[in-house]
Design an enzyme around this catalytic site. Structure first.
Site, short mmCIF file in Angstrom:
data_model
loop_
_atom_site.label_atom_id
_atom_site.label_comp_id
_atom_site.label_asym_id
_atom_site.label_seq_id
_atom_site.Cartn_x
_atom_site.Cartn_y
_atom_site.Cartn_z
N TYR A 57 -4.36 8.46 -6.62
CA TYR A 57 -3.48 7.49 -5.95
C TYR A 57 -4.02 7.13 -4.57
O TYR A 57 -4.09 5.95 -4.21
CB TYR A 57 -2.07 8.08 -5.84
CG TYR A 57 -1.02 7.11 -5.38
CD1 TYR A 57 -0.66 6.02 -6.16
CD2 TYR A 57 -0.37 7.29 -4.16
CE1 TYR A 57 0.32 5.13 -5.74
CE2 TYR A 57 0.62 6.42 -3.72
CZ TYR A 57 0.96 5.34 -4.53
OH TYR A 57 1.94 4.46 -4.10
N LYS A 117 -5.30 3.49 -2.94
CA LYS A 117 -4.67 2.92 -1.75
C LYS A 117 -5.65 2.81 -0.58
O LYS A 117 -5.60 1.84 0.18
CB LYS A 117 -3.44 3.74 -1.35
CG LYS A 117 -2.32 3.70 -2.37
CD LYS A 117 -1.84 2.28 -2.66
CE LYS A 117 -0.64 2.27 -3.61
NZ LYS A 117 -0.17 0.89 -3.90
N SER A 136 0.86 -1.18 0.00
CA SER A 136 0.00 0.00 0.00
C SER A 136 0.90 1.23 0.00
O SER A 136 1.84 1.31 -0.79
CB SER A 136 -0.94 -0.03 1.21
OG SER A 136 -1.78 1.11 1.24
#
Length: 277
Positions: free
Chosen positions: A149, A153, A135
């Protein structure tokens, strides 16, 4: 030496995936290194009797299924999966196209799901296995210019946390890794993509963000080889941790997130506690 295991590593042609593959090989494990370009993976890792290179585009479920079938045919088992392959679309949300957002999610969130779905039947039959998913500190807190992004995650975190409860009864462990800034290839032009849209209101801030992200490559404090070695050590534990915060900056971020959450839960505790029937 620890028991020899079969490792499947995605995104092993560059960046952290290369370091993890090399560390696993150095530890004496059998490594199945994968990537979209099989030749590139083979060239960067060299030759080894313990290395098998397999083509795998994680965005394609059929690729994942074929790769796992090949692994089982070759070795009869699969002990460790490392969901490492990822991409990075940077930019303000309004300037990121829907296609760019989809590409971010299909690689960094849906991709690991595709591979894990193909691997789980093997691990269930074995009653053993370890799923390591890379992660980020962006899975703990969002940041300006990182909406795509962080979305991937944060999704990864929720999926893995829920999956943990589902697969632990089968003897399958899971480990989420939250690296801070490591000197990988994530910030290179080959891995980082910027928003294609341009909205005048963001011009000044965009220029500042672009200067930071383009200039920070090669300046990251974390050593990916040391992180790879740490993952080998964690994989040898009978009960590996659910989460590993990688890097002093990751610990600092987690401490700030924890403190903020504690402040938020206390700020309106009385109001929050008054909402029952």
């Amino acid at each position: 030496m620890a028991q020899k295991k079969v490792w499947l590593i995605t995104g092993a042609g560059r960046g952290l995936g290369v370091d993890i593959a090399k560390a696993a090989l150095a530890a004496g494990h059998q490594v199945v290194a994968t990537g979209r370009n099989k030749d590139k993976v083979a060239n960067v890792l060299g030759e080894s009797g313990n290395l098998l290179v397999v083509k795998l585009d994680i965005t394609k479920p059929e690729d994942a299924e074929l790769a796992v079938k090949e692994i089982v045919k070759q070795f009869g088992r699969l002990d460790v999966l490392v969901n490492n392959a990822a991409n990075f679309y940077a930019g303000f949300f309004e300037e990121l196209s829907a296609e760019q957002m989809n590409r971010q999610l299909s690689t960094s969130l849906v991709g690991p799901m595709n591979v894990t779905r193909a691997v789980l039947p093997v691990m269930r039959r074995q009653k053993s296995g370890l799923i390591i998913t890379i992660s980020s500190t962006a899975g703990l807190t969002g940041f300006e210019f990182g909406t795509a992004y962080a979305a991937s995650k944060f999704g990864l975190e929720g999926w893995m946390h829920s999956l943990q409860a589902e697969v632990e009864p089968f003897g399958i462990h899971s480990l989420v890794v939250n690296p801070g800034f490591f000197r990988t290839e994530l910030l290179t032009e080959e891995s980082t993509n910027f928003a294609t849209g341009r909205i005048n209101d963001y011009d000044e801030r965009r220029a500042q963000q672009m200067q930071f992200w383009k200039g920070y490559n090669g300046q990251q404090s974390g050593d990916p080889a040391k992180l790879a070695k740490a993952l080998i050590d964690l994989s040898n534990m009978d009960n590996p941790p659910y989460r590993f915060l990688a890097g002093a900056d990751a610990i600092e971020t987690a401490e700030k997130v924890s403190a903020t959450l504690h402040q938020q839960l206390n700020a309106y505790r009385e109001l929050s506690s008054s909402l029952a029937f």
